[in-house]
Write an enzyme that holds these catalytic residues in place. Structure first.
Site, mmCIF file in Angstrom:
data_model
loop_
_atom_site.group_PDB
_atom_site.id
_atom_site.type_symbol
_atom_site.label_atom_id
_atom_site.label_comp_id
_atom_site.label_asym_id
_atom_site.label_seq_id
_atom_site.Cartn_x
_atom_site.Cartn_y
_atom_site.Cartn_z
ATOM 1 N N ARG A 198 0.857 -1.178 0.000
ATOM 2 C CA ARG A 198 0.000 0.000 0.000
ATOM 3 C C ARG A 198 0.898 1.234 0.000
ATOM 4 N NH1 ARG A 198 -2.432 -3.602 3.763
ATOM 5 N NH2 ARG A 198 -4.546 -4.221 3.132
ATOM 6 N N LYS A 224 -2.403 -2.669 7.548
ATOM 7 C CA LYS A 224 -3.765 -2.247 7.852
ATOM 8 C C LYS A 224 -4.397 -3.203 8.859
ATOM 9 C CE LYS A 224 -7.950 -0.875 5.336
ATOM 10 N NZ LYS A 224 -8.564 -0.800 4.005
ATOM 11 N N HIS A 292 -2.589 3.223 -5.807
ATOM 12 C CA HIS A 292 -3.271 1.987 -5.413
ATOM 13 C C HIS A 292 -3.496 1.065 -6.612
ATOM 14 C CE1 HIS A 292 -5.407 -0.364 -2.421
ATOM 15 N NE2 HIS A 292 -6.368 -0.559 -3.291
ATOM 16 N N ARG A 295 -0.970 -1.555 -6.982
ATOM 17 C CA ARG A 295 -1.245 -2.728 -6.132
ATOM 18 C C ARG A 295 -2.173 -3.689 -6.879
ATOM 19 N NH1 ARG A 295 -1.652 -4.507 -0.605
ATOM 20 N NH2 ARG A 295 -3.794 -4.880 0.053
ATOM 21 N N HIS A 318 -5.035 -9.143 2.752
ATOM 22 C CA HIS A 318 -6.494 -9.106 2.837
ATOM 23 C C HIS A 318 -6.975 -10.005 3.977
ATOM 24 C CE1 HIS A 318 -7.003 -7.911 -1.680
ATOM 25 N NE2 HIS A 318 -6.740 -6.873 -0.909
ATOM 26 N N TYR A 327 -9.967 -9.955 -8.282
ATOM 27 C CA TYR A 327 -8.973 -10.036 -9.347
ATOM 28 C C TYR A 327 -9.249 -11.181 -10.310
ATOM 29 C CZ TYR A 327 -6.633 -6.726 -6.369
ATOM 30 O OH TYR A 327 -6.358 -5.618 -5.610
#
Length: 345
Positions: A198, A224, A292, A295, A318, A327
């Site tokens: 990120r 995160k 982003h 990414r 994630h 994706y």
């Protein structure tokens, strides 16, 4: 005060928390919030800080909620209690308060508002139910175009083209773009494309982190949601970082950030965005790019190389594999397009 708020980023917000405490920021951010809601919102953002949420997340929620409440201050000044946020009133906001925003931005703002109302119900006990839980509250409309919600990303060819324009760019006449900055930019985009970091994680990298990366060939970080993860650095990324560290200026001062701006200050998210826009134009890449999206590119390229979803999930950090599954739609769309191009036998 508003000018000060606009300059607050995840990096200097950390300094604010350490040196001044969170209250100056929170009070400035919500100074225009109507009195009936002011203290409840302050409690909400303070509790997010106490819970250890990342500065970037707190900033995003704060801006979203300020935007939400400002809409009602401007359009419904008589609104003076949380109970008046009925599904019908929220419908109006979702219909008129999201102008010129992408579906992903709308979804993020809706999530912020939902979290606020959940807090008001469960923590403050002001409401008995979240008005957003009712079916009559409007949801984001999904376009019929099957590719509308696919993540924007660079192809492998576009990624290589982006790096090539940096490598081949000459120094400008006034020397504002110096040789060390060229080495920085090559390293920056090579690393973002090959690690899936990120942009905030990238900007917050310290010199001790960089030394550990070169030694261990991986980046151990707390990302995160305070989740630990380990990001491997391939040979190319390590080489680019090593080249940058050799020419990186050593500014006087207390900060120890790896990535520096032209003025030797810690590089910020908006700096990376502006630098990317410059090279995007030079590389003639006609897409709506942001850091982003690099990414997204990393994840998509892994999938195209037949990497399994679980590995991609771990690399991206994630919490839920459902987030990673977006994706797969890129490949699904590619398959559909390929079949549709077949002759009509």
């Amino acid at each position: 005060m508003v000018k000060t708020i606009k300059k607050i980023t995840s990096n200097n917000f950390l300094d604010i928390l350490k040196n001044q405490g969170a209250d100056p920021f929170f009070k400035a951010m919500f100074s225009s919030t109507a009195p009936p809601f002011y203290h409840d919102v302050l409690k909400f953002v303070r509790d997010m800080n106490i819970a250890g949420m990342s500065p970037n997340t707190i900033l995003a929620y704060s801006y979203d909620i300020r935007h939400f409440l400002k809409y009602f201050t401007d359009h419904h000044p008589a609104l003076d209690s949380w109970s008046q946020f009925t599904p019908e009133v929220l419908k109006e906001f979702f219909a008129n308060g999201f102008n010129n925003l992408s579906n992903s931005s709308k979804s993020r703002k809706r999530a912020s508002i939902n979290r606020l109302f959940t807090y008001i119900v469960k923590d403050l006990n002001i409401l008995t139910e979240n008005p957003l839980d009712k079916q009559s509250a409007i949801r984001t409309k999904k376009a019929n175009n099957r590719e509308t919600n696919l993540p924007v990303h660079l192809t492998v060819d576009e990624s290589l083209r982006l790096i090539d324009v940096i490598v081949n760019r000459g120094l400008d006449e006034n020397n504002r773009w110096k040789a060390w900055m060229k080495t920085r930019d090559i390293a920056m985009f090579s690393i973002l494309l090959s690690t899936g970091l990120r942009v905030t994680e990238f900007c917050e990298m310290k010199m001790n982190d960089a030394r550990a990366i070169l030694s261990e060939k991986q980046y151990k970080l707390v990302g995160k949601g305070n989740k630990e993860r380990v990001i491997p650095f391939n040979k190319s990324a390590l080489g680019r970082m090593e080249q940058y560290l050799k020419v990186r200026p050593r500014p006087e001062g207390e900060h120890d950030y790896v990535w520096l701006s032209r003025t030797h200050q810690p590089l910020q998210r908006h700096d990376v965005y502006q630098i990317l826009k410059t090279y995007q134009e030079l590389a003639d890449i006609n897409k709506k790019l942001s850091p982003h999206k690099l990414r997204h590119s990393f994840a998509t390229h892994l999938l195209q190389n037949e990497t399994d979803l679980r590995t991609i999930q771990v690399l991206l950090g994630h919490a839920n594999i459902a987030t990673t599954q977006i994706y797969t739609h890129v490949e699904d769309a590619r398959k559909i397009t390929a079949v549709e191009k077949l002759p009509e036998y």
